[in-house]
Motif scaffolding. Structure first.
Motif, PDB file in Angstrom:
ATOM      1  N   LYS A   1      -5.083   6.041  -0.708  1.00  0.00           N
ATOM      2  CA  LYS A   1      -4.152   5.079  -0.493  1.00  0.00           C
ATOM      3  C   LYS A   1      -4.572   4.181  -1.983  1.00  0.00           C
ATOM      4  O   LYS A   1      -5.460   4.718  -2.598  1.00  0.00           O
ATOM      5  CB  LYS A   1      -4.911   3.784   1.078  1.00  0.00           C
ATOM      6  CG  LYS A   1      -4.488   2.701   0.788  1.00  0.00           C
ATOM      7  CD  LYS A   1      -5.068   1.474   1.497  1.00  0.00           C
ATOM      8  CE  LYS A   1      -6.603   0.982   1.083  1.00  0.00           C
ATOM      9  NZ  LYS A   1      -6.721   0.025   1.279  1.00  0.00           N
TER      10      LYS A   1
ATOM     11  N   GLU B   1       1.203  -0.968  -0.121  1.00  0.00           N
ATOM     12  CA  GLU B   1      -0.068   0.467  -0.011  1.00  0.00           C
ATOM     13  C   GLU B   1       1.127   1.255  -0.315  1.00  0.00           C
ATOM     14  O   GLU B   1       1.707   1.189   0.542  1.00  0.00           O
ATOM     15  CB  GLU B   1      -1.077   0.082   0.985  1.00  0.00           C
ATOM     16  CG  GLU B   1      -2.159  -1.112   1.289  1.00  0.00           C
ATOM     17  CD  GLU B   1      -2.637  -0.989   2.446  1.00  0.00           C
ATOM     18  OE1 GLU B   1      -2.806  -0.184   3.511  1.00  0.00           O
ATOM     19  OE2 GLU B   1      -3.417  -2.267   2.519  1.00  0.00           O
TER      20      GLU B   1
ATOM     21  N   LEU C   1     -10.051   6.773   2.569  1.00  0.00           N
ATOM     22  CA  LEU C   1      -9.734   6.351   4.466  1.00  0.00           C
ATOM     23  C   LEU C   1     -10.732   7.900   5.626  1.00  0.00           C
ATOM     24  O   LEU C   1      -9.785   8.107   5.347  1.00  0.00           O
ATOM     25  CB  LEU C   1      -8.642   6.069   4.402  1.00  0.00           C
ATOM     26  CG  LEU C   1      -8.090   4.813   3.479  1.00  0.00           C
ATOM     27  CD1 LEU C   1      -7.023   4.549   4.244  1.00  0.00           C
ATOM     28  CD2 LEU C   1      -8.709   3.465   3.184  1.00  0.00           C
TER      29      LEU C   1
ATOM     30  N   LYS D   1     -10.765   3.523   7.772  1.00  0.00           N
ATOM     31  CA  LYS D   1     -11.549   2.510   6.528  1.00  0.00           C
ATOM     32  C   LYS D   1     -12.531   3.343   5.081  1.00  0.00           C
ATOM     33  O   LYS D   1     -12.096   4.236   5.639  1.00  0.00           O
ATOM     34  CB  LYS D   1     -12.637   2.243   7.652  1.00  0.00           C
ATOM     35  CG  LYS D   1     -12.698   2.121   8.833  1.00  0.00           C
ATOM     36  CD  LYS D   1     -12.464   0.155   9.005  1.00  0.00           C
ATOM     37  CE  LYS D   1     -12.348  -0.399  10.142  1.00  0.00           C
ATOM     38  NZ  LYS D   1     -11.394  -1.536  10.433  1.00  0.00           N
ATOM     39  N   SER D   2     -11.964   2.598   4.713  1.00  0.00           N
ATOM     40  CA  SER D   2     -12.812   2.866   3.080  1.00  0.00           C
ATOM     41  C   SER D   2     -13.612   3.793   3.333  1.00  0.00           C
ATOM     42  O   SER D   2     -14.630   2.806   3.548  1.00  0.00           O
ATOM     43  CB  SER D   2     -12.826   1.512   2.529  1.00  0.00           C
ATOM     44  OG  SER D   2     -13.400   2.584   0.996  1.00  0.00           O
TER      45      SER D   2
ATOM     46  N   THR E   1      -8.109   4.830  -3.158  1.00  0.00           N
ATOM     47  CA  THR E   1      -9.475   4.432  -2.073  1.00  0.00           C
ATOM     48  C   THR E   1      -9.285   5.290  -1.081  1.00  0.00           C
ATOM     49  O   THR E   1      -7.985   5.809  -0.760  1.00  0.00           O
ATOM     50  CB  THR E   1      -8.973   3.110  -1.133  1.00  0.00           C
ATOM     51  OG1 THR E   1      -9.120   2.068  -2.041  1.00  0.00           O
ATOM     52  CG2 THR E   1     -10.393   3.121  -0.412  1.00  0.00           C
TER      53      THR E   1
ATOM     54  N   GLU F   1     -14.285   5.020  -2.933  1.00  0.00           N
ATOM     55  CA  GLU F   1     -13.108   4.045  -3.667  1.00  0.00           C
ATOM     56  C   GLU F   1     -13.474   4.101  -5.448  1.00  0.00           C
ATOM     57  O   GLU F   1     -14.082   4.572  -5.721  1.00  0.00           O
ATOM     58  CB  GLU F   1     -12.220   2.545  -3.696  1.00  0.00           C
ATOM     59  CG  GLU F   1     -13.523   1.145  -4.010  1.00  0.00           C
ATOM     60  CD  GLU F   1     -12.573  -0.095  -3.896  1.00  0.00           C
ATOM     61  OE1 GLU F   1     -11.755  -0.015  -2.231  1.00  0.00           O
ATOM     62  OE2 GLU F   1     -12.412  -1.322  -3.720  1.00  0.00           O
TER      63      GLU F   1
END
Length: 665
Positions: free
Chosen positions: A200, A124, A162, A167-168, A160, A171
């Protein structure tokens, strides 16, 4: 015009009862408004905006880019980026890693990163943004990047968004292909609002992928321009109806060294070809070290001119005179090497005003603006002082006047409003016949009240004055404890009556600094504060806004016993006529802790029976606006009445009062 918030009669009555009933009222003061004779025109440039890239005002602020170090050009090319699952420095199995690669010489866009993906499930790449990323639920964000396949079969990039818990919240998957550089884009619509989000990147396949110019912008920018300016911040500026926009700042122009000065030619043309520069404020103050403070110049001279045009403001660029900041190195360019600096000024005028047949006019056309910007002003130097400045200024002055005699040149009197530097600069600039001299003052609230008469004795036939940087300091100059409290704003309001009363001499004024990020500031106080999601105007902002949106067109006098009101019994006042609206405009400032009962007598014109007063006030001088209470101190508008040629008013304690009454032609 200012957003007038007319309160209900019940609220207005409560306010009036509170003001009058809680304090004994002094004896009536008789004021005369002399409407039969104008003293001087109020210049359209009287109240303007000073912008400087300090306090994350550009990158991380007005310029809406959300990715920090998008092209990997910082001194540490991976600053702002992290690789949380990279095991390159351990003995464990590697998921992958990214390394910067230098692939070009020169100033602009020298680096890209080579992403080595060994385990697509594990690697990542994150970007932290500017103290996080402000992300709004349901709004569209435009993600773009350049990429090329270098080895292996990395076939797509997943971007993505966050939240602050990692947490997503949105995306998109973007296929990539080909061994040549290509540009890619996607749109993301997050499902949550967060103050400190991040971004991300993950990858499909393994191998090596080149990445550059990784960028994220909200689609809803000022005027909907792609990759443009942050809408809420520009709106605060537009609401002020400014007469000019001074840019790109003060000391930012000079640089700590000449090599790190602001060079406008490096800030125009395609954004990806503009070089990054470390910001001169990055480690200036021990109390607020910001080593990650850089300038991408996505907000460059073209964008400044465009913003000026949007605001209906005269553009006022300030250029280096060949002296680095004298509070730092004071480095001088030798006189026999000054010509390139002078040429920069001449070329800037061509860029702003020249036909598309000229080299720099063609650059402007290629950027999408074939029409000239009609620049009228140019500043030479910021806060320079001493013989070194005068010697260099003379060269600029002669060259600009010879080629562009209609351009008005702004010079500077140094960093202080008094003392040897100031006296020498003013004397020498007057000898040269300087048109406009820029004065700066960061002083206590008491100084501002005591200096409302500063310009009363200035030569009406001498240079005009630009009060280019001023702000009352609640503690001390550049103290991190300074506050944008009502004490400072009220003192500035009192001082501004003196600026307006002397419109024969004072033709431009601007508060400074303009903006500050709540977690990225270096200097206080500041007129507008913002975080990643919100922004608000301070009491100082509302003072500036009230003056700017109630400027008027012609100066007249308002007196008590034949004298201007310059602080006698804590009362300050100025008056103008607005020939466009056919109204008389009064600014009255009560700096005492008691209400004042006044009688306004209008002479020379017949006024109508109704008007308005906009009141900006607070009971406590220590009160401030904040993100939680953004309009704690903001104008309240009430109706007022006039009987014949007289109107009785009660000025609340600690208040700025702007009265507008129509007059009969």
């Amino acid at each position: 015009m200012i957003n007038q918030r007319i309160r209900t009669a019940g609220v207005a009555a409560f306010i009036t009862a509170t003001l009058i009933g809680s304090n004994p009222i002094n004896a009536q003061q008789e004021l005369t408004v002399h409407m039969n004779e104008t003293i001087a025109p109020i210049q359209p440039t009287m109240y303007g905006i000073f912008f400087e890239d300090i306090n994350f005002a550009a990158d991380g602020g007005l310029y809406a880019e959300m990715i920090k170090n998008r092209s990997f050009e910082f001194t540490l090319p991976m600053m702002g980026w992290t690789q949380p699952n990279s095991d390159r420095h351990s003995f464990n199995e590697e998921s992958g890693y990214a390394l910067p690669v230098k692939y070009a010489e020169g100033d602009a866009n020298q680096n890209f990163i080579r992403v080595q993906v060994k385990n697509a499930e594990g690697y990542e790449l994150h970007n932290e943004g500017f103290r996080g990323m402000g992300i709004k639920e349901g709004e569209a964000y435009r993600f773009t990047f350049d990429a090329k396949q270098m080895q292996g079969n990395v076939s797509s990039v997943t971007v993505t968004l966050l939240n602050d818990a990692g947490k997503s919240i949105g995306e998109a998957i973007i296929p990539v292909s080909g061994s040549e550089w290509a540009s890619y884009k996607a749109e993301l619509i997050p499902n949550e609002t967060v103050m400190k989000g991040s971004l991300k990147l993950t990858f499909e396949g393994t191998g090596e992928l080149g990445l550059d110019m990784v960028s994220l912008f909200p689609k809803d920018t000022w005027k909907g321009r792609e990759n443009g300016l942050r809408k809420d911040l520009v709106q605060l500026l537009a609401d002020m109806d400014p007469g000019f926009l001074r840019f790109p700042g003060g000391c930012i122009v000079e640089g700590r060294t000449l090599a790190r000065r602001y060079q406008w030619k490096k800030t125009v043309g395609p954004v990806e070809e503009r070089p990054n520069l470390i910001n001169r404020w990055n480690t200036e103050f021990e109390h607020r070290l910001t080593p990650d403070y850089y300038q991408s110049f996505g907000l460059g001279f073209f964008e400044y001119f465009q913003l000026s045009e949007d605001l209906g403001a005269e553009p006022l660029p300030i250029l280096s005179c060949g002296i680095a900041c004298q509070f730092n190195t004071g480095e001088l360019v030798p006189m026999d090497e000054l010509q390139p600096y002078v040429q920069d000024a001449l070329d800037l005028i061509e860029f702003a005003n020249g036909s598309t047949d000229t080299p720099w006019g063609k650059v402007r056309e290629d950027m999408g603006h074939p029409e000239p910007f009609n620049m009228k002003y140019i500043g030479v130097g910021n806060e320079q002082w001493g013989p070194e400045y005068i010697e260099r200024y003379k060269v600029f002055n002669e060259a600009i006047q010879f080629k562009y005699p209609d351009i008005i040149i702004v010079s500077g009197s140094g960093p202080f409003p008094e003392g040897d530097y100031f006296e020498y600069g003013m004397k020498e600039l007057k000898k040269i016949g300087a048109e406009i001299i820029d004065e700066h003052y960061y002083k206590s609230p008491q100084w501002f009240k005591e200096n409302a008469t500063r310009y009363d004795s200035y030569d009406r036939n001498g240079p005009k004055i630009f009060a280019g940087e001023y702000a009352a300091q609640s503690v001390a100059i550049a103290s991190p404890e300074n506050k944008n409290n009502w004490d400072t704003a009220l003192a500035e309001a009192a001082f501004m009556t003196g600026l307006e009363r002397n419109a024969e001499v004072v033709q431009l004024t601007s508060y400074a600094p303009l903006m500050a990020h709540a977690e990225g500031w270096q200097w206080t106080p500041d007129m507008i504060w913002f975080n990643n999601l919100e922004s608000y105007g301070t009491p100082n902002y509302y003072v500036q806004k009230l003056y700017a949106t109630n400027r008027g067109t012609d100066l007249i006098s308002i007196t008590q016993d034949g004298m201007s009101l310059t602080g006698q019994d804590d009362l300050f006042a100025s008056a103008t006529l607005d020939s466009e609206a056919n109204e008389v405009v009064l600014k009255m400032v009560n700096t005492s802790d008691k209400p004042k009962e006044i009688v306004l007598n209008f002479e020379g014109k017949k006024v109508k029976s109704q008007g308005t007063v906009q009141v900006l006030r607070d009971d406590s001088l220590t009160s401030e606006n904040s993100f939680d209470s953004q309009e704690e101190i903001s104008p309240v508008t009430k109706a007022i009445s006039v009987k014949g040629s007289t109107s009785k008013q009660t000025l609340a304690p600690y208040s700025l009062n702007v009265v507008r009454i129509a007059f009969k032609k």
